[in-house]
Motif scaffolding. Structure first.
Motif, PDB file in Angstrom:
ATOM      1  N   ASN A 176      23.289   0.130   7.002  1.00  0.00           N
ATOM      2  CA  ASN A 176      23.923   0.447   5.730  1.00  0.00           C
ATOM      3  C   ASN A 176      23.042   1.316   4.836  1.00  0.00           C
ATOM      4  O   ASN A 176      23.524   2.211   4.149  1.00  0.00           O
ATOM      5  N   ARG A 177      21.734   1.052   4.852  1.00  0.00           N
ATOM      6  CA  ARG A 177      20.830   1.874   4.039  1.00  0.00           C
ATOM      7  C   ARG A 177      20.792   3.307   4.565  1.00  0.00           C
ATOM      8  O   ARG A 177      20.693   4.258   3.791  1.00  0.00           O
ATOM      9  N   ILE A 178      20.882   3.459   5.881  1.00  0.00           N
ATOM     10  CA  ILE A 178      20.925   4.804   6.460  1.00  0.00           C
ATOM     11  C   ILE A 178      22.251   5.480   6.124  1.00  0.00           C
ATOM     12  O   ILE A 178      22.296   6.657   5.725  1.00  0.00           O
ATOM     13  N   ALA A 179      23.346   4.737   6.253  1.00  0.00           N
ATOM     14  CA  ALA A 179      24.669   5.305   6.003  1.00  0.00           C
ATOM     15  C   ALA A 179      24.823   5.785   4.566  1.00  0.00           C
ATOM     16  O   ALA A 179      25.447   6.830   4.306  1.00  0.00           O
ATOM     17  N   GLU A 180      24.235   5.059   3.624  1.00  0.00           N
ATOM     18  CA  GLU A 180      24.371   5.452   2.217  1.00  0.00           C
ATOM     19  C   GLU A 180      23.330   6.484   1.798  1.00  0.00           C
ATOM     20  O   GLU A 180      23.373   6.985   0.665  1.00  0.00           O
ATOM     21  N   GLY A 181      22.369   6.794   2.696  1.00  0.00           N
ATOM     22  CA  GLY A 181      21.377   7.808   2.409  1.00  0.00           C
ATOM     23  C   GLY A 181      20.127   7.306   1.714  1.00  0.00           C
ATOM     24  O   GLY A 181      19.241   8.095   1.361  1.00  0.00           O
ATOM     25  N   SER A 182      20.024   5.999   1.502  1.00  0.00           N
ATOM     26  CA  SER A 182      18.823   5.452   0.856  1.00  0.00           C
ATOM     27  C   SER A 182      17.589   5.617   1.742  1.00  0.00           C
ATOM     28  O   SER A 182      16.479   5.822   1.258  1.00  0.00           O
ATOM     29  N   ILE A 183      17.797   5.479   3.043  1.00  0.00           N
ATOM     30  CA  ILE A 183      16.758   5.736   4.034  1.00  0.00           C
ATOM     31  C   ILE A 183      17.262   6.862   4.925  1.00  0.00           C
ATOM     32  O   ILE A 183      18.362   6.775   5.488  1.00  0.00           O
ATOM     33  N   LYS A 184      16.481   7.917   5.037  1.00  0.00           N
ATOM     34  CA  LYS A 184      16.865   9.037   5.907  1.00  0.00           C
ATOM     35  C   LYS A 184      16.484   8.691   7.348  1.00  0.00           C
ATOM     36  O   LYS A 184      15.437   8.081   7.587  1.00  0.00           O
ATOM     37  N   PRO A 206       0.807  -1.233   0.000  1.00  0.00           N
ATOM     38  CA  PRO A 206       0.000   0.000   0.000  1.00  0.00           C
ATOM     39  C   PRO A 206       0.837   1.279   0.000  1.00  0.00           C
ATOM     40  O   PRO A 206       0.311   2.353  -0.306  1.00  0.00           O
ATOM     41  N   TYR A 207       2.121   1.168   0.332  1.00  0.00           N
ATOM     42  CA  TYR A 207       2.945   2.356   0.522  1.00  0.00           C
ATOM     43  C   TYR A 207       3.930   2.579  -0.622  1.00  0.00           C
ATOM     44  O   TYR A 207       4.809   3.433  -0.535  1.00  0.00           O
ATOM     45  N   ALA A 208       3.780   1.817  -1.697  1.00  0.00           N
ATOM     46  CA  ALA A 208       4.686   1.940  -2.836  1.00  0.00           C
ATOM     47  C   ALA A 208       4.669   3.361  -3.390  1.00  0.00           C
ATOM     48  O   ALA A 208       3.603   3.967  -3.573  1.00  0.00           O
ATOM     49  N   GLN A 209       5.860   3.912  -3.616  1.00  0.00           N
ATOM     50  CA  GLN A 209       6.050   5.232  -4.218  1.00  0.00           C
ATOM     51  C   GLN A 209       5.393   6.351  -3.412  1.00  0.00           C
ATOM     52  O   GLN A 209       5.027   7.397  -3.962  1.00  0.00           O
ATOM     53  N   GLN A 210       5.281   6.152  -2.119  1.00  0.00           N
ATOM     54  CA  GLN A 210       4.736   7.167  -1.229  1.00  0.00           C
ATOM     55  C   GLN A 210       5.832   7.690  -0.300  1.00  0.00           C
ATOM     56  O   GLN A 210       6.869   7.049  -0.096  1.00  0.00           O
ATOM     57  N   LYS A 211       5.580   8.864   0.283  1.00  0.00           N
ATOM     58  CA  LYS A 211       6.496   9.421   1.268  1.00  0.00           C
ATOM     59  C   LYS A 211       6.093   8.894   2.644  1.00  0.00           C
ATOM     60  O   LYS A 211       5.008   9.212   3.144  1.00  0.00           O
ATOM     61  N   ILE A 212       6.957   8.062   3.212  1.00  0.00           N
ATOM     62  CA  ILE A 212       6.638   7.342   4.438  1.00  0.00           C
ATOM     63  C   ILE A 212       7.526   7.842   5.580  1.00  0.00           C
ATOM     64  O   ILE A 212       8.739   7.982   5.408  1.00  0.00           O
ATOM     65  N   VAL A 213       6.911   8.093   6.729  1.00  0.00           N
ATOM     66  CA  VAL A 213       7.667   8.299   7.962  1.00  0.00           C
ATOM     67  C   VAL A 213       7.444   7.083   8.851  1.00  0.00           C
ATOM     68  O   VAL A 213       6.296   6.717   9.135  1.00  0.00           O
ATOM     69  N   VAL A 214       8.531   6.439   9.256  1.00  0.00           N
ATOM     70  CA  VAL A 214       8.472   5.309  10.180  1.00  0.00           C
ATOM     71  C   VAL A 214       8.972   5.806  11.535  1.00  0.00           C
ATOM     72  O   VAL A 214      10.087   6.327  11.640  1.00  0.00           O
ATOM     73  N   ASP A 233       2.995  11.238   3.172  1.00  0.00           N
ATOM     74  CA  ASP A 233       1.728  10.597   2.793  1.00  0.00           C
ATOM     75  C   ASP A 233       1.202   9.663   3.878  1.00  0.00           C
ATOM     76  O   ASP A 233      -0.006   9.588   4.105  1.00  0.00           O
ATOM     77  N   PHE A 234       2.124   8.903   4.515  1.00  0.00           N
ATOM     78  CA  PHE A 234       1.724   7.956   5.563  1.00  0.00           C
ATOM     79  C   PHE A 234       2.731   7.993   6.708  1.00  0.00           C
ATOM     80  O   PHE A 234       3.931   8.175   6.484  1.00  0.00           O
ATOM     81  N   THR A 292       9.283  -1.126   2.762  1.00  0.00           N
ATOM     82  CA  THR A 292       8.673  -0.049   1.977  1.00  0.00           C
ATOM     83  C   THR A 292       9.709   0.636   1.086  1.00  0.00           C
ATOM     84  O   THR A 292       9.411   0.993  -0.061  1.00  0.00           O
ATOM     85  N   TYR A 293      10.926   0.790   1.579  1.00  0.00           N
ATOM     86  CA  TYR A 293      12.003   1.354   0.754  1.00  0.00           C
ATOM     87  C   TYR A 293      12.201   0.512  -0.511  1.00  0.00           C
ATOM     88  O   TYR A 293      12.356   1.059  -1.621  1.00  0.00           O
ATOM     89  N   ARG A 294      12.152  -0.806  -0.366  1.00  0.00           N
ATOM     90  CA  ARG A 294      12.394  -1.689  -1.513  1.00  0.00           C
ATOM     91  C   ARG A 294      11.184  -1.767  -2.444  1.00  0.00           C
ATOM     92  O   ARG A 294      11.265  -2.406  -3.500  1.00  0.00           O
ATOM     93  N   LYS A 295      10.078  -1.160  -2.058  1.00  0.00           N
ATOM     94  CA  LYS A 295       8.927  -1.045  -2.966  1.00  0.00           C
ATOM     95  C   LYS A 295       8.816   0.362  -3.527  1.00  0.00           C
ATOM     96  O   LYS A 295       7.780   0.766  -4.037  1.00  0.00           O
ATOM     97  N   GLY A 296       9.909   1.126  -3.400  1.00  0.00           N
ATOM     98  CA  GLY A 296       9.954   2.441  -4.031  1.00  0.00           C
ATOM     99  C   GLY A 296       9.488   3.590  -3.175  1.00  0.00           C
ATOM    100  O   GLY A 296       9.305   4.711  -3.683  1.00  0.00           O
ATOM    101  N   SER A 297       9.295   3.371  -1.897  1.00  0.00           N
ATOM    102  CA  SER A 297       8.872   4.450  -1.012  1.00  0.00           C
ATOM    103  C   SER A 297      10.040   5.354  -0.654  1.00  0.00           C
ATOM    104  O   SER A 297      11.199   4.920  -0.592  1.00  0.00           O
ATOM    105  N   ASP A 298       9.722   6.604  -0.406  1.00  0.00           N
ATOM    106  CA  ASP A 298      10.686   7.575   0.122  1.00  0.00           C
ATOM    107  C   ASP A 298      10.556   7.507   1.648  1.00  0.00           C
ATOM    108  O   ASP A 298       9.590   8.008   2.218  1.00  0.00           O
ATOM    109  N   VAL A 299      11.525   6.878   2.302  1.00  0.00           N
ATOM    110  CA  VAL A 299      11.382   6.520   3.719  1.00  0.00           C
ATOM    111  C   VAL A 299      12.244   7.417   4.600  1.00  0.00           C
ATOM    112  O   VAL A 299      13.447   7.595   4.344  1.00  0.00           O
ATOM    113  N   THR A 300      11.603   7.946   5.641  1.00  0.00           N
ATOM    114  CA  THR A 300      12.293   8.691   6.688  1.00  0.00           C
ATOM    115  C   THR A 300      11.974   8.047   8.026  1.00  0.00           C
ATOM    116  O   THR A 300      10.814   7.778   8.318  1.00  0.00           O
TER     117      THR A 300
END
Length: 322
Positions: free
Chosen positions: A205-213, A153-161, A243-244, A175-183
Motif C-alpha cells: 500500500n505504501r508503494i501503491a500510494e507513492g509514499s515509498i518509491k 540513524p536514517y531519519a530525514q535521509q535519502k535511503i535506498v533499500v 545518503d545511505f 525508516t519511512y515512518r521516521k521521515g526518510s525518503d525511501v526508494t
C-alpha cells in the motif's frame, strides 16, 4: 586432554537444542560460540518479530511464554539465554573455531583460544555472518550497510533499500515512518511472497500510494558518495541522490569453513552433503544442524523445522557408537 562425546560449533537456538539433547542422554559436550549466546538473534533488528509463534520456537520441551501472538527479538533473547543459564549449558563464548580436522576416529577442533578433542562434531553455525554481496563499484563505501538494526540513524535521509525480503521490507517501512525518503530497488517483479503476511499489505500500500518509491526488475550498477546508479526493467540507467544504502540482500553460510572441514558442497546452491535421516555429512561423525544445511537456500531451514535435528543426531550417535 578430555575427549568430548560431542563438540557443537555455534550457540544459536539449534546449537543449544543439541546441547540439551546431549545433556538428556548423559553425553559429554561443549558449545563453542564466536559471539554471545544466540549471537545472530542479538544482531537482528531491534524491533523484529518472528514469523513463528512462541511454541514453535521452543527447544528442549521448555515453554516459551509470550504475551504477543508473535514474539520479538528481546523475548527470544531472554528465552534462549535464560535456558543457557538455567540448564547450565557448557558453552565457551567469544571463541572462534578456526579449523576442524580428524585423526583416526577423533576430531581436533582448533579455536582462537584452545584445541579440543571430540568423538563427534556438530556444525550449527547458521548463515548470518557473511552478507550476500552485490559486487558493484562503491559497495565498500561507509554509507552502505548490510545489516539493519533500527531506523533512527536514517531519519530525514535519502535511503535506498535493496531487496524485498522481510528485513528489507521492515527497514523500508521503519525508516519511512521516521521521515526518510525511501526508494526500494528490487531484482524481482514483486515483493517477496515470504514476507510476513501482516506486513506485506502495508508495504504494498505504501508503494501503491507513492509514499515509498519502488523499482522492480531493477538492480544497482554503481554506488557513489552522493548517488546510486541503477538499471530498471527497461534497461534504462538512472541516478538518484542518496545518503545511505541498506543492502539487505541476504546472507550466506561460511562455505570455506565447511569445505575445509571436509564437507562436500553440491550444485549451484552449494548444498552441503548430509544424510537427511541422520544429519551426518560425508565425513563420518561430522554432523550439520539448522539453517547451515541449506547452502545458499537459506530459506529452507529455520528454528521451527530444524529443532528435530538434535534428536536425529544423538539417536544416530547412540546407534553407531554407544
Amino acid at each position: 586432554m578430555e575427549i568430548l562425546d560431542i563438540l557443537i560449533i555455534g550457540g544459536g537456538p539449534i546449537g543449544l537444542n543439541c546441547a540439551l539433547e546431549a545433556q538428556k542422554n548423559n553425553l559429554t559436550y561443549m558449545i563453542i560460540e564466536k559471539g554471545t549466546i544466540v549471537n545472530s538473534l542479538y544482531h537482528y533488528p531491534l524491533y523484529m518479530r518472528f514469523f513463528s509463534t512462541a511454541e514453535k520456537l521452543e527447544i528442549g520441551g521448555i515453554p516459551f511464554i509470550s504475551p504477543a501472538p508473535k514474539p520479538g527479538r528481546q523475548e527470544a533473547l531472554e528465552y534462549y539465554q535464560g535456558i543457557a543459564r538455567q540448564k547450565e549449558i557448557n558453552i565457551r563464548l567469544y571463541e572462534k573455531v578456526l579449523k576442524v580436522s580428524k585423526t583416526g576416529d577423533i576430531f581436533d577442533i582448533e579455536t582462537s583460544k584452545a584445541v579440543y578433542k571430540a568423538k563427534n562434531v556438530i556444525i550449527s553455525t547458521g548463515f548470518y555472518d557473511i552478507p550476500n554481496l552485490m559486487d558493484v563499484p562503491g559497495e565498500n563505501l561507509l554509507k552502505v550497510k548490510h545489516y539493519y538494526t533500527e531506523p533512527y540513524p536514517y531519519a530525514q535521509q535519502k535511503i535506498v533499500v535493496v531487496g524485498s525480503s522481510n528485513s528489507a521490507v521492515d527497514a523500508a517501512l521503519e525508516t519511512y515512518r521516521k521521515g526518510s525518503d525511501v526508494t526500494m530497488i528490487v531484482r524481482h517483479s514483486e515483493i517477496s511472497k515470504n514476507v510476513k503476511y501482516w506486513v506485506k499489505p502495508d508495504i504494498e500500500n505504501r508503494i501503491a500510494e507513492g509514499s515509498i518509491k519502488a523499482y522492480f526488475n531493477s538492480e544497482i550498477v554503481e554506488i557513489t558518495e552522493n548517488t546510486v546508479i541503477f538499471k530498471d526493467e527497461k534497461g534504462q540507467i538512472s541516478e538518484i541522490e542518496n545518503d545511505f544504502v541498506l543492502a539487505l540482500t541476504g546472507y550466506l553460510p561460511d562455505f570455506d569453513f565447511l569445505r575445509n572441514s571436509g564437507i562436500e558442497l553440491q550444485g549451484d546452491c552449494l548444498n552441503p552433503l548430509y544424510h537427511p535421516e541422520t544429519m551426518e555429512t560425508n565425513v563420518p561423525n561430522l554432523y550439520l544442524a539448522g539453517v547451515v544445511c541449506g547452502g545458499k537456500d537459506t530459506h529452507l531451514w529455520f528454528i521451527e523445522n530444524s529443532r528435530i535435528h538434535a534428536e536425529m543426531i544423538v539417536r544416530n550417535i547412540f546407534g553407531r557408537e554407544y
